[in-house]
Design an enzyme around this catalytic site. Structure first.
Site: not given
Length: 331
Positions: A94, A196, A111, A28, A121, A176, A134, A188
């Site tokens: 990537c 995260c 990277c 289990c 950026c 995230c 930006c 709720c």
């Protein structure tokens, strides 16, 4: 007997867990872990309690090396996503993470994955733009069909309406950016991201604390939409103007209820007794003495409880109304 499959098993079929004392059979637990890892529900908690299973136990119970590698990858990604300084490479295919602590003043990131080298950026997390500010973050992929742009105006309007209706049920985590779906039925609004672990409000999409829905933010715990600015201001003005009367009324009701209610409750509790045998062993005088002593003791204690309740509760309510609410009105 295993509490999951309800089948009798030999004692050696129940592995011990380092996180808690619950026992389930090996088969289990293996099926449970396989399902949890395949659905990226990592870290994995015990099937009987919220205790998180230790990685050594997960590796011992998972037979496939591919599942163990996937568990390690999901666990690492969750730790990285929870880190506010981590940035993910925006290049297609990537999934390299860049630790970018203290890079706000020099936002050009590269990277480090071999063969990628994409420049992006730090702030907007888009490809590097040295000649301009930006750009706004592009919207999430449309929930409508890809052929909506080639449709007729009526079909396009219908597709946009469907996309908007679906967008009310699908939002992104503020930390995230993971997609989260919730049926907007007034349930709720306190959401917990499974990727995260971020706690956020479904209405305003902000990370929240335990008092978010008590603050004058316009977000309600079960509402479908946040309050309008007019309604929020009227509610706050009503709280500021009516707080003295409401607090005085609440204190005026609480004082006699606590002062009189505690002795009555204690007297009835002692008079009822716990087991019938013990009650029958006491004589009438002993019962009368026991009830009288408990009532007298509670008469002495209840004013202290009343003073503490009113002395602490009233200042807290006044501080909230004439502190938090007034500051919200000024803003």
């Amino acid at each position: 007997e295993c509490p999951l499959c309800l089948l009798p098993q030999p004692p050696e079929a129940f592995p011990t867990l380092g996180s808690c004392a619950h026992r389930s059979c090996w088969a289990c637990l293996e099926r449970y872990l396989r399902l949890a890892v395949s659905e990226s529900r990592v870290p994995v908690s015990c099937p009987h309690c919220p205790a998180v299973l230790q990685p050594t136990d997960v590796h011992r119970l998972l037979p496939e090396p591919a599942l163990r590698d996937k568990y390690e990858e999901f666990l690492l990604r969750r730790l990285l996503v929870a880190d506010p300084g981590t940035r993910w490479c925006p290049a297609p295919d990537c999934s390299y993470a860049v630790f970018a602590h203290g890079c706000a003043e020099c936002p050009r990131l590269v990277c480090g994955r071999e063969g990628c080298g994409t420049e992006f950026c730090y702030h907007c997390r888009q490809p590097w733009h040295p000649d301009g500010p930006c750009a706004p973050v592009p919207p999430a992929p449309s929930l409508a069909t890809p052929t909506a742009q080639l449709a007729q105006p009526e079909e396009l309007a219908h597709g946009e309406a469907l996309a908007q209706a679906e967008a009310e049920h699908i939002k992104v985590c503020p930390r995230c950016s993971a997609f989260i779906m919730k049926i907007n039925d007034g349930s709720c609004n306190r959401m917990n991201c499974t990727v995260c672990g971020c706690l956020f409000c479904w209405l305003c999409l902000r990370e929240i604390s335990d008092v978010h829905f008590l603050s004058p933010s316009g977000c309600t715990f079960w509402g479908k939409r946040p309050w309008s600015r007019t309604r929020r201001i009227l509610w706050q003005l009503g709280m500021v103007l009516g707080a003295p009367m409401v607090i005085s009324l609440a204190a005026g009701v609480a004082v006699p209820v606590i002062t009189i209610g505690i002795p009555i409750y204690m007297g009835r509790k002692v008079l009822a007794g716990s087991p019938g045998s013990r009650r029958s062993s006491l004589s009438g005088c002993q019962q009368c003495l026991s009830v009288t002593s408990s009532v007298l003791l509670s008469l002495f204690v209840s004013p202290i409880i009343t003073a503490l309740t009113v002395g602490v509760g009233v200042p807290l309510m006044l501080t909230y109304v004439y502190g938090t609410v007034v500051l919200s009105l000024c803003r």
